[in-house]
Design a protein around this motif. Sequence first.
Motif, mmCIF file in Angstrom:
data_model
loop_
_atom_site.group_PDB
_atom_site.id
_atom_site.type_symbol
_atom_site.label_atom_id
_atom_site.label_comp_id
_atom_site.label_asym_id
_atom_site.label_seq_id
_atom_site.Cartn_x
_atom_site.Cartn_y
_atom_site.Cartn_z
ATOM 1 N N LYS A 307 0.888 -1.152 -0.218
ATOM 2 C CA LYS A 307 0.013 0.294 0.225
ATOM 3 C C LYS A 307 1.053 1.644 -0.059
ATOM 4 O O LYS A 307 0.626 2.601 -0.949
ATOM 5 C CB LYS A 307 -0.816 -0.234 1.568
ATOM 6 C CG LYS A 307 -2.057 -1.041 1.200
ATOM 7 C CD LYS A 307 -2.746 -1.209 2.616
ATOM 8 C CE LYS A 307 -3.463 -2.259 2.594
ATOM 9 N NZ LYS A 307 -4.697 -2.097 3.259
ATOM 10 N N ALA A 308 1.739 1.488 0.762
ATOM 11 C CA ALA A 308 2.899 2.317 0.566
ATOM 12 C C ALA A 308 3.437 2.300 -0.659
ATOM 13 O O ALA A 308 3.823 3.928 -1.412
ATOM 14 C CB ALA A 308 4.197 1.854 1.340
ATOM 15 N N LEU A 309 3.641 1.472 -1.535
ATOM 16 C CA LEU A 309 4.472 1.499 -2.634
ATOM 17 C C LEU A 309 3.191 2.316 -3.568
ATOM 18 O O LEU A 309 3.827 2.866 -4.644
ATOM 19 C CB LEU A 309 5.414 0.014 -3.326
ATOM 20 C CG LEU A 309 5.298 0.353 -4.605
ATOM 21 C CD1 LEU A 309 6.982 0.541 -4.684
ATOM 22 C CD2 LEU A 309 5.777 -0.933 -4.960
ATOM 23 N N GLU A 310 1.839 1.700 -3.624
ATOM 24 C CA GLU A 310 1.132 1.896 -4.190
ATOM 25 C C GLU A 310 1.153 3.731 -3.953
ATOM 26 O O GLU A 310 1.069 4.752 -4.834
ATOM 27 C CB GLU A 310 -0.211 1.675 -4.352
ATOM 28 C CG GLU A 310 -0.207 0.878 -4.980
ATOM 29 C CD GLU A 310 -1.814 -0.244 -4.424
ATOM 30 O OE1 GLU A 310 -3.045 0.434 -3.568
ATOM 31 O OE2 GLU A 310 -2.161 -1.671 -4.489
ATOM 32 N N ARG A 311 1.416 4.173 -2.879
ATOM 33 C CA ARG A 311 1.102 5.515 -2.381
ATOM 34 C C ARG A 311 2.234 6.618 -2.826
ATOM 35 O O ARG A 311 1.958 7.707 -3.269
ATOM 36 C CB ARG A 311 0.984 5.847 -0.449
ATOM 37 C CG ARG A 311 0.440 7.096 -0.242
ATOM 38 C CD ARG A 311 0.448 6.863 1.482
ATOM 39 N NE ARG A 311 0.013 6.068 1.856
ATOM 40 C CZ ARG A 311 -1.338 6.393 2.059
ATOM 41 N NH1 ARG A 311 -1.788 7.537 2.374
ATOM 42 N NH2 ARG A 311 -2.344 5.151 2.506
ATOM 43 N N PHE A 312 3.292 5.551 -2.660
ATOM 44 C CA PHE A 312 4.432 6.280 -3.326
ATOM 45 C C PHE A 312 4.521 6.919 -4.465
ATOM 46 O O PHE A 312 4.570 7.986 -5.438
ATOM 47 C CB PHE A 312 6.315 5.921 -3.093
ATOM 48 C CG PHE A 312 6.403 5.458 -1.529
ATOM 49 C CD1 PHE A 312 5.542 6.280 -0.563
ATOM 50 C CD2 PHE A 312 6.945 4.499 -1.749
ATOM 51 C CE1 PHE A 312 5.594 6.126 0.440
ATOM 52 C CE2 PHE A 312 7.652 4.424 0.099
ATOM 53 C CZ PHE A 312 6.524 5.202 1.134
ATOM 54 N N ASN A 313 3.661 5.718 -6.044
ATOM 55 C CA ASN A 313 3.631 5.775 -7.018
ATOM 56 C C ASN A 313 2.862 6.674 -7.228
ATOM 57 O O ASN A 313 3.028 7.773 -8.315
ATOM 58 C CB ASN A 313 3.138 4.534 -7.945
ATOM 59 C CG ASN A 313 4.549 4.332 -7.530
ATOM 60 O OD1 ASN A 313 5.385 4.105 -7.316
ATOM 61 N ND2 ASN A 313 4.001 2.389 -7.727
#
Length: 448
Positions: A307-313
């Motif tokens: 979920k963090a990766l999605e947020r960063f993207n």
Amino acid sequence: MQLTIQASGDNVQAISYLLAKNPNNLYERNHKGHLVRIFYSKFTETELEVTIFVTPDPIELLKNNSNSYDITHYINDREFAVSSIFCSFIRSALGTALNGQPKEEHLKWVNHPFSFNFEFGPVVSSLSDEKLMNLFEPIGYEVTISRPEIEYSFPIKTKSSARYLSIKGMKTLQEGLRHLFVLIPVIDNYKHYFIDEKEIEKLERYGEGWLDLHPLRDLIYRQALRFKEIYSLVENSSNDEKKVEPVKKVRLNELRYEKIVNAVSQLKPRSVVDFGSGEGKLSVQLGFVEGITEILAVEPSESASLKALERFNKVKNKEKFVIPELLWGSLFYYDERLKDKDVIILCEVIEHIDESRLPKAMDTLLHDYQPGALIITTPNREYNELYDMEEHLRHNDHRFEWTRAEFRQWCTERNHSNEYELLFDGIGEEHPSHGFPTQMCIFKRKED
């Protein structure tokens, strides 16, 4: 999970028509893998008792959920407690009664009051007994709260933390069920489903005629609409009707991030470690701090990291944004990559770790990694009194929560080499005697 409806007096058999359930038959339906049963244990001319019983499938509760194989997913009470999940399971089975739409020949009983006793449980709630009673008594119920007696072979406690509620009152069936469908999710420690504008519509529909007049109306809305933007009640001056409109308010979590980001900015670091970064909400904000060139987001949970990766993207192409680097890691495993960073952050992390294990983790942080500064935030237990909590801890995964004095003493003891200057502060709305809801300490390395 169960709800038992008892009624007495003349014509109580008419309730079976309002429920649209034949007393001679067992109602049994599979609701998305969970078994819902309705059966009558008493059905006479003057007495009726019907029970709605749900047997959830714990595997089904986790199916298609990224938490299924997550090492941080803990066993919980969701399969057993009467909660928002329970209401969602039984809503379709009780739809006729909730909507007041039996067959035409039975419509006359929709607005007929009966002497009801609704018993349900177990409930697991942070609300005190007094607050639970204050939810039901103003709308005409006599409330009884009981706890099962328990016996352990070793001394822990003599009564369960789970409670059973019995509410008695002269109500129509529709009134009683609508009260329960609004207030059971309020009692629940958290809701399991996504909260959107439909939740407001449901509150208005089920709460029509009583919710706006309830003395704990604001609490009910806050609890019912948690994890969504905070909603408040406003007066519509044009037609004198009350309605719910979204009002953007700053939540404590946002205040924590703001305070930490400001503290980091003042330290003027180039490298930052966000330990226990979760879904990356703080890491994203750190990515916009001027001067930072490296952010390491350390998290043991795979699902949270995704979920963090999605947020960063979503924000990676924004101007001057430094994309955080995700690392799988733990406080208990040394990682050479975290050594000699300017700032390490533990935002609401330490209270999830057994106290006995913290000294070793702190030695690793302060004396092995040797950051320029370490920022720690944790709940202030003294402030819990203002939340009218039944339990002493704010979250069931917290191993402890410290008073301000305990936190100060612990930080001082962990600085046993006296290499750091300690700066204490608070986050949130300060109370004259209880302090801030969140306490913070900055370990700032002393200059040579």
